[in-house]
Each structure stands twice: as C-alpha cells, then as structure tokens.
Motif scaffolding. Structure first.
Motif, mmCIF file in Angstrom:
data_model
loop_
_atom_site.group_PDB
_atom_site.id
_atom_site.type_symbol
_atom_site.label_atom_id
_atom_site.label_comp_id
_atom_site.label_asym_id
_atom_site.label_seq_id
_atom_site.Cartn_x
_atom_site.Cartn_y
_atom_site.Cartn_z
ATOM 1 N N SER A 39 29.901 10.357 -16.309
ATOM 2 C CA SER A 39 29.178 9.094 -16.176
ATOM 3 C C SER A 39 27.816 9.193 -16.853
ATOM 4 C CB SER A 39 28.981 8.766 -14.695
ATOM 5 O OG SER A 39 28.083 9.701 -14.111
ATOM 6 N N GLU A 40 27.184 8.047 -17.042
ATOM 7 C CA GLU A 40 25.827 8.048 -17.608
ATOM 8 C C GLU A 40 24.911 8.924 -16.766
ATOM 9 O OE1 GLU A 40 24.505 4.011 -17.936
ATOM 10 O OE2 GLU A 40 26.002 3.521 -19.461
ATOM 11 N N LYS A 41 25.020 8.814 -15.452
ATOM 12 C CA LYS A 41 24.182 9.620 -14.558
ATOM 13 C C LYS A 41 24.451 11.114 -14.750
ATOM 14 C CE LYS A 41 22.891 10.039 -9.684
ATOM 15 N NZ LYS A 41 23.039 11.455 -9.457
ATOM 16 N N THR A 44 22.880 12.247 -17.980
ATOM 17 C CA THR A 44 21.420 12.395 -17.894
ATOM 18 C C THR A 44 21.062 13.723 -17.241
ATOM 19 O OG1 THR A 44 21.211 11.227 -15.777
ATOM 20 C CG2 THR A 44 21.020 9.905 -17.774
ATOM 21 N N ARG A 51 18.571 7.645 -19.121
ATOM 22 C CA ARG A 51 19.851 6.941 -19.026
ATOM 23 C C ARG A 51 20.172 6.163 -20.302
ATOM 24 N NH1 ARG A 51 22.170 5.136 -13.613
ATOM 25 N NH2 ARG A 51 24.287 4.707 -14.247
ATOM 26 N N ASN A 52 19.169 5.547 -20.930
ATOM 27 C CA ASN A 52 19.419 4.808 -22.172
ATOM 28 C C ASN A 52 19.906 5.727 -23.285
ATOM 29 O OD1 ASN A 52 18.973 2.202 -21.293
ATOM 30 N ND2 ASN A 52 16.800 2.228 -21.826
ATOM 31 N N ARG A 55 23.508 6.312 -22.548
ATOM 32 C CA ARG A 55 24.215 5.059 -22.839
ATOM 33 C C ARG A 55 24.425 4.907 -24.346
ATOM 34 N NH1 ARG A 55 21.353 0.938 -19.731
ATOM 35 N NH2 ARG A 55 22.642 1.760 -18.068
#
Length: 89
Positions: A39-41, A44, A51-52, A55
């Motif tokens: 996941s994005e999390k 990171t 997060r960007n 993404r």
C-alpha cells in the motif's frame, strides 16, 4: 523483499527510484500477476518517503500498464501473459 536505499541526491527522482525497484520485483516474479503491491502507507514506511512520492511511483507503474488499481482495495500486478495481441477469439 528488501528495499533499496533511496538517494535523495541522485539525478533520478525518488518516485522513479521506487518505481524501478518495484519493476525489478515484478520482473523477478517477487510480485506475481494478480498479487497486491504494498500500500501507499507501506511504501512510505519501506522507503522513508512522503505519501505523494509513493503515489507517484504507483502512478508511473499504472501508466506503463504494469499494475492496475481497484478503488478502496489497492494496486495489483497486471497479468501480461495474455497480451499477445490475439485477443480472446
């Protein structure tokens, strides 16, 4: 899946470094077709980025047709084995 270090001073932006790492995992088969990506999390935390940035890395893979995203569920590796141009006829 060991993450490589992100070099903030490298000429290649961090999101491209992450994308390159994920592409290598896909090509090695560590991330198989139909399997979810982190996941994005998770990205990171894994790479120590915003997060960007995570993404943007996923967006690059999506733009290249390597992954697809299901809203609310995550991103998955595209099955490219049936993309021989012959279709389902």
């Amino acid at each position: 899946m060991a993450a490589r270090e992100i070099d903030p001073r490298a000429p290649e932006p961090p999101y491209r470094q992450i994308a390159a790492d994920l592409i290598a995992e896909i090509e090695r088969g560590d991330l198989a077709p139909g399997r979810p990506l982190p996941s994005e999390k998770e990205l990171t935390e894994r790479y120590g980025v915003a997060r960007n940035t995570a993404r943007s890395a996923l967006a690059l893979l999506r733009d290249r047709g390597l992954i697809f995203t299901v809203s609310g569920r995550g991103s998955y590796v595209t099955d490219r084995s049936d993309s021989d141009g012959q279709g389902d006829t």
